[in-house]
Design a protein around this motif. Structure first.
Motif, mmCIF file in Angstrom:
data_model
loop_
_atom_site.group_PDB
_atom_site.id
_atom_site.type_symbol
_atom_site.label_atom_id
_atom_site.label_comp_id
_atom_site.label_asym_id
_atom_site.label_seq_id
_atom_site.Cartn_x
_atom_site.Cartn_y
_atom_site.Cartn_z
ATOM 1 N N LYS A 78 12.299 2.693 8.745
ATOM 2 C CA LYS A 78 12.886 3.763 7.953
ATOM 3 C C LYS A 78 14.114 3.802 7.370
ATOM 4 C CE LYS A 78 15.281 7.091 11.871
ATOM 5 N NZ LYS A 78 15.604 7.224 13.226
ATOM 6 N N ILE A 79 14.656 2.493 7.168
ATOM 7 C CA ILE A 79 16.042 2.560 6.465
ATOM 8 C C ILE A 79 15.539 2.877 4.814
ATOM 9 C CG2 ILE A 79 17.709 0.951 5.277
ATOM 10 C CD1 ILE A 79 18.069 -0.101 8.269
ATOM 11 N N GLN A 80 13.961 2.080 4.744
ATOM 12 C CA GLN A 80 13.396 1.956 3.919
ATOM 13 C C GLN A 80 13.484 3.817 3.474
ATOM 14 O OE1 GLN A 80 10.726 -1.408 3.609
ATOM 15 N NE2 GLN A 80 10.789 -1.244 1.688
ATOM 16 N N ILE A 81 12.500 4.029 4.249
ATOM 17 C CA ILE A 81 12.633 5.544 3.303
ATOM 18 C C ILE A 81 13.690 6.275 3.684
ATOM 19 C CG2 ILE A 81 11.585 8.049 5.219
ATOM 20 C CD1 ILE A 81 9.603 5.968 6.590
ATOM 21 N N GLU A 82 14.493 6.393 4.792
ATOM 22 C CA GLU A 82 15.468 7.636 3.742
ATOM 23 C C GLU A 82 16.568 6.415 2.504
ATOM 24 O OE1 GLU A 82 18.146 6.386 7.587
ATOM 25 O OE2 GLU A 82 17.428 7.895 8.629
ATOM 26 N N SER A 88 6.815 11.802 -6.177
ATOM 27 C CA SER A 88 5.586 11.677 -5.744
ATOM 28 C C SER A 88 5.583 9.997 -5.543
ATOM 29 C CB SER A 88 4.336 11.946 -7.257
ATOM 30 O OG SER A 88 3.878 13.073 -7.531
ATOM 31 N N SER A 89 6.321 9.368 -6.109
ATOM 32 C CA SER A 89 5.707 7.103 -6.181
ATOM 33 C C SER A 89 6.456 7.349 -4.760
ATOM 34 C CB SER A 89 6.583 6.558 -6.960
ATOM 35 O OG SER A 89 6.483 5.868 -6.783
ATOM 36 N N SER A 90 7.436 8.150 -4.434
ATOM 37 C CA SER A 90 8.859 8.049 -3.232
ATOM 38 C C SER A 90 7.984 8.081 -2.248
ATOM 39 C CB SER A 90 9.881 8.241 -3.647
ATOM 40 O OG SER A 90 10.860 7.426 -4.343
ATOM 41 N N ILE A 91 7.110 9.807 -2.367
ATOM 42 C CA ILE A 91 6.619 10.130 -1.242
ATOM 43 C C ILE A 91 5.580 9.543 -0.875
ATOM 44 C CG2 ILE A 91 5.343 12.370 -0.657
ATOM 45 C CD1 ILE A 91 6.828 14.397 -2.545
ATOM 46 N N LEU A 92 4.736 8.757 -1.569
ATOM 47 C CA LEU A 92 3.350 8.298 -1.637
ATOM 48 C C LEU A 92 4.306 6.452 -0.771
ATOM 49 C CD1 LEU A 92 0.668 6.994 -1.122
ATOM 50 C CD2 LEU A 92 0.728 6.633 -3.014
ATOM 51 N N LYS A 93 5.663 6.040 -0.654
ATOM 52 C CA LYS A 93 5.668 5.126 -0.127
ATOM 53 C C LYS A 93 6.600 5.587 1.401
ATOM 54 C CE LYS A 93 7.752 2.784 -3.959
ATOM 55 N NZ LYS A 93 8.659 1.985 -5.011
ATOM 56 N N LYS A 94 6.912 6.806 1.401
ATOM 57 C CA LYS A 94 7.392 7.041 2.044
ATOM 58 C C LYS A 94 6.202 7.288 3.407
ATOM 59 C CE LYS A 94 11.609 9.907 0.859
ATOM 60 N NZ LYS A 94 12.251 10.481 0.327
ATOM 61 N N TYR A 105 6.360 9.315 17.565
ATOM 62 C CA TYR A 105 5.169 10.143 16.988
ATOM 63 C C TYR A 105 6.152 11.425 15.752
ATOM 64 C CZ TYR A 105 2.685 14.538 18.159
ATOM 65 O OH TYR A 105 2.109 15.674 17.936
ATOM 66 N N GLN A 106 7.070 11.771 16.322
ATOM 67 C CA GLN A 106 7.382 12.587 15.232
ATOM 68 C C GLN A 106 7.625 12.336 13.408
ATOM 69 O OE1 GLN A 106 11.232 13.908 17.223
ATOM 70 N NE2 GLN A 106 10.287 15.636 18.335
ATOM 71 N N ASP A 107 7.861 10.946 13.527
ATOM 72 C CA ASP A 107 8.157 10.132 12.162
ATOM 73 C C ASP A 107 6.937 10.502 11.254
ATOM 74 O OD1 ASP A 107 10.883 9.863 11.885
ATOM 75 O OD2 ASP A 107 10.381 8.641 13.746
ATOM 76 N N ARG A 108 5.607 10.157 12.814
ATOM 77 C CA ARG A 108 4.848 9.853 11.904
ATOM 78 C C ARG A 108 3.521 11.171 11.398
ATOM 79 N NH1 ARG A 108 1.175 8.412 15.596
ATOM 80 N NH2 ARG A 108 2.899 7.845 16.879
ATOM 81 N N LEU A 109 4.250 12.469 12.181
ATOM 82 C CA LEU A 109 4.269 13.737 12.171
ATOM 83 C C LEU A 109 4.291 14.251 10.538
ATOM 84 C CD1 LEU A 109 2.966 16.398 13.740
ATOM 85 C CD2 LEU A 109 4.764 16.762 14.598
ATOM 86 N N ARG A 110 5.962 14.120 10.924
ATOM 87 C CA ARG A 110 6.552 14.338 9.181
ATOM 88 C C ARG A 110 5.760 13.553 8.146
ATOM 89 N NH1 ARG A 110 11.823 11.453 8.826
ATOM 90 N NH2 ARG A 110 11.349 9.988 8.213
ATOM 91 N N ALA A 111 5.098 12.258 8.353
ATOM 92 C CA ALA A 111 4.607 12.110 7.125
ATOM 93 C C ALA A 111 3.322 12.984 6.622
ATOM 94 C CB ALA A 111 3.694 10.083 7.839
#
Length: 195
Positions: A78-82, A88-94, A105-111
């Motif tokens: 989560k810290i890395q995501i924030e 595009s590269s950052s989104i793929l990493k997220k 659940y909500q974080d996977r839904l956001r992904a």
């Protein structure tokens, strides 16, 4: 998840091997450049100008990245995501950081939303890969969890209703017992007066 990473690794290494195929001799430079561009575009995450070429077209990089984050805890991921940006590269990493076992659940839904926003920017082979390797399995998991939550709520509601019915029945039973006692005392009084 480990077998999926292995399958993905084999698929991506096969795809990136296509990049090593040399250009045909005798073709003019324009055709050679077009073929190279098409090959790179086929297997790259995004346009070369948006992401450093090393990450963009290097499937081994993405497989290693995915493999390296497998054992990280959700708070670490989560810290890395924030800390990541919106390219595009950052989104793929997220997206990859959001695929771990303990991800809420909500974080996977956001992904899933991030995947949907990224898919149109990907080449067709990469889009197909992302869909099969990440989007569809995650979507199925989200649907199962949603169904479980719904069933749990229904069960809880029924349990509450059963508790309410039990209380109501106990209350009615108590009232009936009181009425029976009153009736018995009246009958006893009437019978006592007759004697």
């Amino acid at each position: 998840m480990t077998w999926r990473v292995g399958l993905v690794a084999v698929s991506l290494l096969t795809l990136s091997g296509c990049e090593l195929i040399g250009n045909r001799k005798g073709a003019d430079k324009k055709v050679e450049m077009t073929e190279q561009a098409e090959t790179k575009d086929d297997f790259c995450i995004s346009s070369v100008t948006e992401i450093a070429l090393e990450e963009n077209c290097n499937m081994a990089f993405w497989l290693n990245y995915w493999s390296d984050i497998e054992n990280k805890t959700w708070p670490q991921r989560k810290i890395q995501i924030e800390a990541l940006g919106h390219d595009s590269s950052s989104i793929l990493k997220k997206i990859l950081l959001s695929q771990g076992k303990a991800t809420p659940y909500q974080d996977r839904l956001r992904a899933q939303g991030w995947i949907e926003s990224l898919l149109p920017r990907l080449s067709r082979p990469m889009r197909n890969f992302m869909s099969v390797a990440i989007y569809q399995p995650s979507q199925e998991l989200l649907e199962m969890e949603s169904a479980l939550v719904s069933l749990s709520r229904i069960s809880t509601d029924r349990s509450k209703q059963n508790d309410e019915y039990k209380i109501l029945i106990d209350k009615q039973k108590s009232q009936i017992e009181q009425l029976l006692k009153i009736e018995a005392s009246i009958i006893d009084k009437v019978n006592g007066d007759k004697l």
